[in-house]
Design a protein around this motif. Structure first.
Motif, PDB file in Angstrom:
ATOM      1  N   THR A 194       0.815  -1.220   0.000  1.00  0.00           N
ATOM      2  CA  THR A 194       0.000   0.000   0.000  1.00  0.00           C
ATOM      3  C   THR A 194       0.852   1.277   0.000  1.00  0.00           C
ATOM      4  O   THR A 194       0.316   2.378  -0.120  1.00  0.00           O
ATOM      5  N   ALA A 195       2.164   1.130   0.143  1.00  0.00           N
ATOM      6  CA  ALA A 195       3.033   2.306   0.226  1.00  0.00           C
ATOM      7  C   ALA A 195       3.162   2.998  -1.124  1.00  0.00           C
ATOM      8  O   ALA A 195       3.553   2.380  -2.117  1.00  0.00           O
ATOM      9  N   GLY A 196       2.823   4.284  -1.135  1.00  0.00           N
ATOM     10  CA  GLY A 196       2.947   5.063  -2.360  1.00  0.00           C
ATOM     11  C   GLY A 196       4.299   5.737  -2.480  1.00  0.00           C
ATOM     12  O   GLY A 196       4.773   6.041  -3.573  1.00  0.00           O
ATOM     13  N   LEU A 197       4.926   6.003  -1.335  1.00  0.00           N
ATOM     14  CA  LEU A 197       6.237   6.644  -1.306  1.00  0.00           C
ATOM     15  C   LEU A 197       7.217   5.749  -0.561  1.00  0.00           C
ATOM     16  O   LEU A 197       6.977   5.382   0.586  1.00  0.00           O
ATOM     17  N   ILE A 198       8.296   5.370  -1.230  1.00  0.00           N
ATOM     18  CA  ILE A 198       9.342   4.581  -0.591  1.00  0.00           C
ATOM     19  C   ILE A 198      10.680   5.246  -0.887  1.00  0.00           C
ATOM     20  O   ILE A 198      11.143   5.240  -2.025  1.00  0.00           O
ATOM     21  N   GLU A 199      11.280   5.841   0.144  1.00  0.00           N
ATOM     22  CA  GLU A 199      12.594   6.456   0.013  1.00  0.00           C
ATOM     23  C   GLU A 199      13.628   5.522   0.634  1.00  0.00           C
ATOM     24  O   GLU A 199      13.500   5.136   1.791  1.00  0.00           O
ATOM     25  N   VAL A 200      14.637   5.183  -0.136  1.00  0.00           N
ATOM     26  CA  VAL A 200      15.736   4.357   0.368  1.00  0.00           C
ATOM     27  C   VAL A 200      17.004   5.189   0.292  1.00  0.00           C
ATOM     28  O   VAL A 200      17.463   5.543  -0.793  1.00  0.00           O
ATOM     29  N   ASN A 201      17.535   5.527   1.454  1.00  0.00           N
ATOM     30  CA  ASN A 201      18.685   6.429   1.542  1.00  0.00           C
ATOM     31  C   ASN A 201      19.847   5.778   2.275  1.00  0.00           C
ATOM     32  O   ASN A 201      19.680   4.776   2.972  1.00  0.00           O
ATOM     33  N   SER A 202      21.010   6.377   2.159  1.00  0.00           N
ATOM     34  CA  SER A 202      22.193   5.877   2.850  1.00  0.00           C
ATOM     35  C   SER A 202      22.080   6.102   4.354  1.00  0.00           C
ATOM     36  O   SER A 202      21.368   6.996   4.822  1.00  0.00           O
ATOM     37  N   ASP A 203      22.819   5.295   5.111  1.00  0.00           N
ATOM     38  CA  ASP A 203      22.824   5.456   6.559  1.00  0.00           C
ATOM     39  C   ASP A 203      23.435   6.786   6.974  1.00  0.00           C
ATOM     40  O   ASP A 203      23.075   7.341   8.015  1.00  0.00           O
ATOM     41  N   VAL A 204      24.343   7.322   6.168  1.00  0.00           N
ATOM     42  CA  VAL A 204      24.976   8.585   6.551  1.00  0.00           C
ATOM     43  C   VAL A 204      23.999   9.751   6.417  1.00  0.00           C
ATOM     44  O   VAL A 204      24.046  10.695   7.212  1.00  0.00           O
ATOM     45  N   LEU A 205      23.085   9.699   5.441  1.00  0.00           N
ATOM     46  CA  LEU A 205      22.041  10.727   5.376  1.00  0.00           C
ATOM     47  C   LEU A 205      21.121  10.598   6.590  1.00  0.00           C
ATOM     48  O   LEU A 205      20.701  11.601   7.174  1.00  0.00           O
ATOM     49  N   GLY A 206      20.847   9.358   6.989  1.00  0.00           N
ATOM     50  CA  GLY A 206      20.043   9.150   8.195  1.00  0.00           C
ATOM     51  C   GLY A 206      20.721   9.717   9.425  1.00  0.00           C
ATOM     52  O   GLY A 206      20.078  10.352  10.264  1.00  0.00           O
ATOM     53  N   ALA A 207      22.024   9.508   9.527  1.00  0.00           N
ATOM     54  CA  ALA A 207      22.774  10.062  10.655  1.00  0.00           C
ATOM     55  C   ALA A 207      22.713  11.573  10.651  1.00  0.00           C
ATOM     56  O   ALA A 207      22.555  12.210  11.701  1.00  0.00           O
ATOM     57  N   ALA A 208      22.844  12.175   9.474  1.00  0.00           N
ATOM     58  CA  ALA A 208      22.817  13.633   9.363  1.00  0.00           C
ATOM     59  C   ALA A 208      21.459  14.187   9.765  1.00  0.00           C
ATOM     60  O   ALA A 208      21.371  15.167  10.519  1.00  0.00           O
ATOM     61  N   ARG A 209      20.396  13.594   9.273  1.00  0.00           N
ATOM     62  CA  ARG A 209      19.052  14.076   9.614  1.00  0.00           C
ATOM     63  C   ARG A 209      18.735  13.855  11.095  1.00  0.00           C
ATOM     64  O   ARG A 209      18.060  14.678  11.720  1.00  0.00           O
ATOM     65  N   ALA A 210      19.232  12.745  11.636  1.00  0.00           N
ATOM     66  CA  ALA A 210      18.962  12.444  13.045  1.00  0.00           C
ATOM     67  C   ALA A 210      19.725  13.368  13.979  1.00  0.00           C
ATOM     68  O   ALA A 210      19.169  13.880  14.953  1.00  0.00           O
ATOM     69  N   ALA A 211      21.007  13.591  13.697  1.00  0.00           N
ATOM     70  CA  ALA A 211      21.865  14.335  14.620  1.00  0.00           C
ATOM     71  C   ALA A 211      21.882  15.830  14.351  1.00  0.00           C
ATOM     72  O   ALA A 211      22.005  16.626  15.283  1.00  0.00           O
ATOM     73  N   CYS A 212      21.758  16.219  13.099  1.00  0.00           N
ATOM     74  CA  CYS A 212      21.812  17.646  12.748  1.00  0.00           C
ATOM     75  C   CYS A 212      20.433  18.262  12.595  1.00  0.00           C
ATOM     76  O   CYS A 212      20.296  19.494  12.643  1.00  0.00           O
ATOM     77  N   GLY A 213      19.419  17.429  12.380  1.00  0.00           N
ATOM     78  CA  GLY A 213      18.078  17.964  12.163  1.00  0.00           C
ATOM     79  C   GLY A 213      18.029  18.734  10.857  1.00  0.00           C
ATOM     80  O   GLY A 213      18.344  18.208   9.789  1.00  0.00           O
ATOM     81  N   HIS A 214      17.653  20.002  10.953  1.00  0.00           N
ATOM     82  CA  HIS A 214      17.582  20.856   9.767  1.00  0.00           C
ATOM     83  C   HIS A 214      18.703  21.895   9.781  1.00  0.00           C
ATOM     84  O   HIS A 214      18.629  22.903   9.070  1.00  0.00           O
ATOM     85  N   SER A 215      19.733  21.654  10.568  1.00  0.00           N
ATOM     86  CA  SER A 215      20.854  22.590  10.688  1.00  0.00           C
ATOM     87  C   SER A 215      22.102  22.001  10.031  1.00  0.00           C
ATOM     88  O   SER A 215      22.261  20.777   9.974  1.00  0.00           O
ATOM     89  N   PRO A 216      23.006  22.839   9.555  1.00  0.00           N
ATOM     90  CA  PRO A 216      24.240  22.327   8.951  1.00  0.00           C
ATOM     91  C   PRO A 216      25.191  21.754   9.994  1.00  0.00           C
ATOM     92  O   PRO A 216      25.175  22.151  11.163  1.00  0.00           O
ATOM     93  N   GLY A 217      26.025  20.814   9.578  1.00  0.00           N
ATOM     94  CA  GLY A 217      27.013  20.223  10.460  1.00  0.00           C
ATOM     95  C   GLY A 217      27.649  19.012   9.816  1.00  0.00           C
ATOM     96  O   GLY A 217      27.209  18.565   8.749  1.00  0.00           O
ATOM     97  N   ILE A 218      28.683  18.494  10.430  1.00  0.00           N
ATOM     98  CA  ILE A 218      29.312  17.255   9.976  1.00  0.00           C
ATOM     99  C   ILE A 218      28.705  16.109  10.764  1.00  0.00           C
ATOM    100  O   ILE A 218      28.684  16.141  11.996  1.00  0.00           O
TER     101      ILE A 218
END
Length: 284
Positions: A86-110
């Motif tokens: 039933t999923a209309g949207l399936i995004e498959v991303n790298s773990d490093v993008l996940g780390a960035a979104r999790a730890a940095c949120g919407h702010s810049p950083g390494i």
């Protein structure tokens, strides 16, 4: 309903969201499309994750190790499509993008990963803007659990361990045969998991100078081979995810301080940060 996944080499954390609230969670084995095919991944999803879902999944956000290109992403995406029809949207991303979104949120950083493996990137608040690419377990992964275990085992096999540490090591693992190690390294799947399992020994004996120094050497290599090559490394904040970064936080911060690097957040796992990222995105 939304399904969010954070998959490392060892485990995958799943969260099920309905109207912005977490209504379910489950953990499966880790997935890596370099080692597992679509059918294998789909079988695990069908038997473990699907029974936890009580409604129709509409959106899936998957972040995982081994998602290095479209070919590898397709291996995972096809498994998700086969199970969550039933999923209309399936995004498959790298773990490093996940780390960035999790730890940095919407702010810049390494953003850095120090778990079973290691990785890093510069995140501009929206996307990965710069990366010193990782080389995987055999050619890189400095700072990771796999790298720590490999250094420890090399010290054992080369008879470089102090006598008291060697005695403790053999009391815990038995006398380890070289051929046994080579079998796990070259002929069994997931050698990174095998070596990372020895990380507990280092943590339990971290007060010993040998263990302390081994961890520092691994962290120093991670900073020198990757982070110091980022042009913005001394201005941007470093944020970490992963069990190695979490459990060795004190040593990690000390090694960063030597190089005048600034560490911000250290999260044991990205999944809660990813839930915050995607729920914030829904509300904005």
């Amino acid at each position: 309903m939304i399904l969010i996944a954070d998959s490392g080499s060892t485990k995958t954390d799943w969260r099920i969201l309905d109207k912005g609230q977490v209504v379910g969670q489950v953990r499966t084995v880790g997935f890596n499309p370099y080692y597992q095919d679509t059918a294998t991944i789909a079988a695990e999803l069908k038997s473990v994750v699907l029974p936890q879902v009580s409604g129709n999944i509409t959106d899936i956000y998957y972040y995982g190790t081994g998602i290095a290109n479209d070919e590898k992403a397709t291996v995972v995406r096809s498994a998700l499509q086969a199970v969550f029809t039933t999923a209309g949207l399936i995004e498959v991303n790298s773990d490093v993008l996940g780390a960035a979104r999790a730890a940095c949120g919407h702010s810049p950083g390494i953003a850095c990963i120090l778990g079973t493996g290691s990785n890093s990137c510069y995140f501009d608040g929206e996307k990965i803007d710069f990366q010193v690419p990782p080389l995987g377990f055999w050619l890189g992964d400095e700072g990771s659990g796999g790298h720590l275990g490999k250094l420890l085992m090399l010290a054992y096999l080369h008879k470089e361990m102090p006598a008291d540490i060697r005695q403790l090591f053999e009391a815990q693992y038995g006398v380890t045969d070289r051929l046994q190690v080579l079998e796990n390294a070259y002929h069994q799947p997931f050698p990174n998991r095998y070596f990372a399992a020895f990380g507990k020994f280092l943590h339990d004996n971290i007060r010993h100078q040998f263990c302390d120094n081994l961890v520092r050497v691994s962290f120093s290599a991670f900073f020198e081979k990757y982070i110091l090559k980022y042009p913005m490394c001394h201005e941007a904040e470093l944020n970490f995810v992963g069990s190695v970064a979490f459990y060795y936080e004190q040593l990690l911060r000390k090694e960063a301080l030597k190089l005048k690097l600034q560490i911000g957040k250290i999260l044991m796992a990205p999944i809660d940060g990813l839930v915050t990222f995607h729920t914030t995105k829904l509300l904005s």
